[in-house]
Design a protein around this motif. Structure first.
Motif, mmCIF file in Angstrom:
data_model
loop_
_atom_site.group_PDB
_atom_site.id
_atom_site.type_symbol
_atom_site.label_atom_id
_atom_site.label_comp_id
_atom_site.label_asym_id
_atom_site.label_seq_id
_atom_site.Cartn_x
_atom_site.Cartn_y
_atom_site.Cartn_z
ATOM 1 N N ALA A 164 0.832 -1.204 0.000
ATOM 2 C CA ALA A 164 0.000 0.000 0.000
ATOM 3 C C ALA A 164 0.868 1.256 0.000
ATOM 4 N N LEU A 165 1.976 1.230 0.742
ATOM 5 C CA LEU A 165 2.891 2.377 0.740
ATOM 6 C C LEU A 165 3.511 2.560 -0.643
ATOM 7 N N GLN A 166 3.816 1.443 -1.297
ATOM 8 C CA GLN A 166 4.371 1.519 -2.651
ATOM 9 C C GLN A 166 3.374 2.170 -3.604
ATOM 10 N N THR A 167 2.107 1.794 -3.488
ATOM 11 C CA THR A 167 1.075 2.411 -4.319
ATOM 12 C C THR A 167 0.931 3.893 -3.998
ATOM 13 N N PHE A 168 1.118 4.243 -2.741
ATOM 14 C CA PHE A 168 0.912 5.612 -2.277
ATOM 15 C C PHE A 168 2.014 6.556 -2.753
ATOM 16 N N ILE A 169 3.281 6.160 -2.586
ATOM 17 C CA ILE A 169 4.370 7.101 -2.898
ATOM 18 C C ILE A 169 5.287 6.617 -4.015
ATOM 19 N N GLY A 170 5.037 5.420 -4.573
ATOM 20 C CA GLY A 170 5.834 4.957 -5.707
ATOM 21 C C GLY A 170 6.880 3.937 -5.303
ATOM 22 N N SER A 171 7.135 2.977 -6.186
ATOM 23 C CA SER A 171 8.056 1.879 -5.872
ATOM 24 C C SER A 171 9.500 2.329 -5.767
ATOM 25 N N ASP A 172 9.856 3.463 -6.373
ATOM 26 C CA ASP A 172 11.243 3.925 -6.340
ATOM 27 C C ASP A 172 11.556 4.774 -5.115
ATOM 28 N N ARG A 227 -1.231 11.642 -3.338
ATOM 29 C CA ARG A 227 -2.662 11.914 -3.314
ATOM 30 C C ARG A 227 -3.239 11.315 -2.043
ATOM 31 N N VAL A 228 -4.003 12.127 -1.320
ATOM 32 C CA VAL A 228 -4.611 11.670 -0.080
ATOM 33 C C VAL A 228 -6.117 11.819 -0.176
ATOM 34 N N ARG A 229 -6.802 11.064 0.639
ATOM 35 C CA ARG A 229 -8.251 11.164 0.748
ATOM 36 C C ARG A 229 -8.576 11.701 2.133
ATOM 37 N N ILE A 230 -9.319 12.816 2.174
ATOM 38 C CA ILE A 230 -9.719 13.363 3.465
ATOM 39 C C ILE A 230 -11.217 13.151 3.643
ATOM 40 N N SER A 231 -11.587 12.817 4.856
ATOM 41 C CA SER A 231 -12.999 12.630 5.197
ATOM 42 C C SER A 231 -13.323 13.525 6.383
ATOM 43 N N LEU A 232 -14.434 14.293 6.261
ATOM 44 C CA LEU A 232 -14.852 15.236 7.296
ATOM 45 C C LEU A 232 -16.194 14.788 7.869
ATOM 46 N N ALA A 233 -16.354 14.970 9.162
ATOM 47 C CA ALA A 233 -17.615 14.589 9.803
ATOM 48 C C ALA A 233 -17.900 15.530 10.964
ATOM 49 N N SER A 234 -19.161 16.010 11.046
ATOM 50 C CA SER A 234 -19.596 16.852 12.158
ATOM 51 C C SER A 234 -21.115 16.804 12.236
ATOM 52 N N GLU A 235 -21.657 16.813 13.449
ATOM 53 C CA GLU A 235 -23.106 16.780 13.623
ATOM 54 C C GLU A 235 -23.753 18.121 13.312
ATOM 55 N N LYS A 236 -23.011 19.218 13.355
ATOM 56 C CA LYS A 236 -23.580 20.557 13.196
ATOM 57 C C LYS A 236 -23.146 21.249 11.914
ATOM 58 N N VAL A 239 -17.675 19.709 17.425
ATOM 59 C CA VAL A 239 -16.468 18.985 16.996
ATOM 60 C C VAL A 239 -16.521 18.703 15.496
ATOM 61 N N LEU A 240 -15.355 18.892 14.845
ATOM 62 C CA LEU A 240 -15.158 18.505 13.444
ATOM 63 C C LEU A 240 -14.065 17.437 13.410
ATOM 64 N N ARG A 241 -14.386 16.268 12.855
ATOM 65 C CA ARG A 241 -13.414 15.169 12.770
ATOM 66 C C ARG A 241 -12.827 15.108 11.363
ATOM 67 N N LEU A 242 -11.476 15.011 11.301
ATOM 68 C CA LEU A 242 -10.757 14.928 10.026
ATOM 69 C C LEU A 242 -10.012 13.597 9.966
ATOM 70 N N ASN A 243 -10.266 12.818 8.910
ATOM 71 C CA ASN A 243 -9.581 11.548 8.687
ATOM 72 C C ASN A 243 -8.790 11.670 7.388
ATOM 73 N N VAL A 244 -7.462 11.434 7.459
ATOM 74 C CA VAL A 244 -6.590 11.527 6.279
ATOM 75 C C VAL A 244 -6.050 10.133 5.982
ATOM 76 N N ALA A 245 -6.220 9.676 4.741
ATOM 77 C CA ALA A 245 -5.773 8.344 4.341
ATOM 78 C C ALA A 245 -5.161 8.414 2.949
ATOM 79 N N SER A 246 -4.504 7.323 2.553
ATOM 80 C CA SER A 246 -4.028 7.235 1.175
ATOM 81 C C SER A 246 -5.234 7.228 0.244
ATOM 82 N N SER A 247 -4.999 7.525 -1.015
ATOM 83 C CA SER A 247 -6.127 7.680 -1.937
ATOM 84 C C SER A 247 -6.944 6.408 -2.082
ATOM 85 N N ASP A 248 -6.311 5.236 -1.877
ATOM 86 C CA ASP A 248 -7.065 3.985 -1.956
ATOM 87 C C ASP A 248 -7.678 3.591 -0.619
ATOM 88 N N GLY A 249 -7.408 4.374 0.414
ATOM 89 C CA GLY A 249 -7.987 4.124 1.722
ATOM 90 C C GLY A 249 -7.320 3.026 2.521
#
Length: 684
Positions: A494-502, A578-587, A620-630
């Protein structure tokens, strides 16, 4: 026939000088000394002798009617001037079983000839060395005339006291051939092809704490196990050989002493590809770790290509241990021919000498059966390398190879010799064999590639290609749990996919992953090191992800219903990710979506996320940062959001409330005035 010769009447000072001169000439011609071999050929003495009697050098073969030259070391502290050297020749051996009995000392055959020489009559080239020259197959002052026919004859050299009691002895072999130096000795058939394969490999070179493994560092020194092998090869560059270098071994920083010699050897030798570290590929496949096995081979190939500036040979493989699954994997990677141990074959003794054959690959149920071209290595000869006496061990190997040449009975066959993985023997043994192979009339050194192309494949009586089968191999379990290996492998991938095999971070994490299943990690200490290697691989992945810095937690203030939240990311890697961010808040609601993909080049990147506040207040605002493939979670963070804005609906409701209140007040006021007027009218 037994013949004892009184040596004192035959040995004079002038004869002794002639022997020394003859040995010097013979060592140049028959030992094959070249500019690449400054050691002096087969007669180079070891640095010290610890036995009363030991072999220092011997001609690898003798033409019938010619001279056999030997050099022995006789310790002056363990002998007396009145001692004699007795040389006894036995009948020739004609098969491997008889040869083995002689080597083991259980049967030396019938005595053909015997020569006795006074110790004081033996000329000395210097130190404890003593020179012996014997005429074979013809009469002479010192001769063994019974050794006239071509063959491999046991020759026992004994140091005896004057009363005939033996102080010490050893048995070597005299190889007698017909014709000149380059004559074909076996019915004018080609010489026996000898493919010598050298695995130059050690266990993982780096310890889990990042320091060099001292055992591997020592092995790479010029005096070390690997250093001695590379030294011997670099001084015999004219001898065709095949090397199988361990990719992790040769590329490690603590094995740099090997580099110059190894590059010189590789420029002339066949270089085989192999796994990154020594692993049991059948074990990995049986434990559903074929992906890691494939990774071992792919990473090893890349490492060797970079080290030698040219790709290794992936068409030919050294498969040991071997299984149908391992052969299937090798075929998928482009391998078309393999060298395996003769012990891995059903009826493996039939493979001495050997020729290419078709090896059956028994597939899983429902898959078509396939084959691959193969040759079998001669384990019996390889075992002779580790004898107690360095030069004698080399001579025994040469004699066994010569016996294979005679045993082939005119058929075009050969011998594949594969050094044991952990071979640790003196350089004199290697030099003795390499010198002996040079211009040998019975033996032709070739690479493994040439062996497959020059030696005809074995055919059945009907002319079909002979097909052989593997014995059943029950591999041991990997040194770490398969589930742990797979879990770590998935994160590295997964790290290889994220930042490249080299990326440097990926390569380092992958190297630690591939060290974990090393076949050298045995017993409790090795298994603990394997587990630590996996932890290091996981730590490298975590450290790489930590290079993506997310905004610090704090309080974000919104002054209007519709606004945006600024988020600043810092990428400390050398690659854009490339990263995937997910935001969540009740308000809060997110007009452009609560999940977004962002491209983060190196350095800082600020993005503004549109939001809409549902109500004023702090939440509260929750921020989740993951690789683009999650597959990789980079960070999870929480922020406080304070909204001071009033929404449109709120304003409308407030205005409505005011209007209603005003209308009620007006109506109420009118009603009160009306009641007062009515009361006034009644009173009037």
């Amino acid at each position: 026939m037994t013949k004892r010769i009184a040596p004192r009447a035959r040995f004079s000072a002038s004869w002794a000088g002639g022997v020394i001169a003859l040995i010097s000439i013979t060592s140049l011609v028959m030992g094959g000394v070249s500019a690449n071999d400054p050691s002096g050929g087969a007669f180079a003495a070891p640095s010290r002798a610890t036995e009363a009697l030991s072999l220092l050098g011997q001609d690898p073969y003798t033409v019938s009617g010619g001279e056999l030259n030997l050099e022995v070391s006789i310790s002056s502290s363990l002998s007396e001037p009145t001692d004699n050297v007795v040389i006894t020749a036995q009948s020739s051996v004609t098969n491997r079983a008889a040869f083995t009995r002689v080597v083991n000392g259980t049967n030396t055959g019938s005595v053909l000839d015997q020569v006795e020489i006074a110790l004081t009559a033996l000329p000395s080239p210097g130190g404890s060395a003593r020179a012996i020259s014997l005429t074979l197959g013809a009469a002479g002052a010192l001769a063994l005339p019974a050794l006239s026919a071509p063959g491999v004859y046991p020759l026992t050299i004994a140091l005896e006291q004057a009363n005939g009691q033996v102080r010490e002895s050893f048995t070597t072999f005299a190889v007698v051939v017909e014709g000149g130096l380059f004559a074909s000795p076996v019915n004018n058939e080609p010489r026996l092809a000898v493919a010598w394969v050298w695995p130059l490999v050690a266990g993982p070179a780096e310890l889990p704490n990042g320091s060099a493994d001292p055992a591997v560092s020592a092995a790479a020194l010029p005096t070390g196990r690997l250093g001695r092998q590379v030294s011997a090869l670099s001084r015999h560059l004219d001898i065709p050989i095949t090397i199988s270098p361990g990719p992790e071994t040769v590329t490690a920083r603590n094995t740099s002493p090997l580099r110059s010699g190894l590059l010189a050897v590789a420029a002339r030798a066949q270089v085989l590809a192999g796994p990154y570290v020594p692993v049991d590929i059948p074990s990995l496949i049986e434990n559903l770790l074929s992906g890691i096995a494939d990774n071992e081979l792919a990473t090893g190939n890349t490492a060797l290509s970079e080290y030698f500036s040219s790709p290794p040979d992936i068409r030919t493989a050294l498969a040991n241990p071997v299984s149908p699954g391992a052969l299937t994997l090798l075929r998928a990677r482009g391998t078309t021919r393999v060298a395996i141990s003769n012990s891995a074959l059903v009826n493996g003794s039939r493979s001495v000498p050997t020729a290419p054959f078709s090896l059956k690959i028994t597939p899983p149920a429902g898959v078509n059966e396939t084959t691959i071209s193969a040759v079998a290595s001669d384990d019996g000869i390889a075992n002779l390398l580790t004898g107690a006496s360095p030069v004698l061990s080399g001579q025994l190997v040469l004699a066994a190879l010569a016996l294979n040449a005679y045993a082939s009975e005119g058929a075009a066959k050969g011998t594949v010799l594969v050094n044991p993985f952990d071979l640790d023997i003196p350089e004199e043994t290697f030099s003795t064999i390499l010198n002996g192979l040079r211009n040998h009339p019975l033996l032709k050194p070739v690479t493994l590639e040439s062996f497959f192309s020059e030696v005809p494949a074995v055919q059945t009586s009907t002319g079909a290609l002979e097909t052989r089968e593997l014995t059943t191999y029950s591999p041991p379990a990997p040194p770490v749990k398969a589930s742990a290996l797979n879990a770590t492998a998935n994160r590295v991938l997964a790290l290889q996919t994220f930042i490249g095999s080299d990326a440097r971070e990926v390569r380092t994490a992958n190297q630690w992953l591939l060290r974990a299943p090393s076949a050298t990690f045995t017993e409790a200490a090795g298994q603990a090191r394997a587990r630590r290697s996996l932890k290091d691989a996981q730590a490298r992945v975590t450290a790489a992800l930590a290079q993506i810095e997310i905004p610090n937690p704090g309080t974000i203030t919104l002054t209007s219903e519709n606004g945006s939240i600024p988020l600043t990311f810092r990428n400390n890697l050398d690659q854009t990710v490339r990263v995937r961010i997910s935001l969540a808040s009740e308000k809060l609601s997110f007009p452009t979506g609560s999940t977004q993909e962002l491209e983060l080049p190196p350095a800082n990147t600020t993005v503004r996320i549109p939001v809409q506040a549902r109500t004023p207040g702090t939440f509260v605002l929750r921020l989740n940062v993951a690789s683009s493939d999650g597959l990789l979670i980079i960070a999870v963070q929480e922020f406080k959001v304070r909204s001071t804005a009033v929404s449109t609906i709120g304003i409308i409701l407030m205005i409505g409330a005011v209007v209603v209140l005003a209308a009620w007040w007006i109506l109420d006021a009118r009603a009160r005035r009306k009641k007062r007027r009515e009361k006034t009218a009644v009173a009037a």
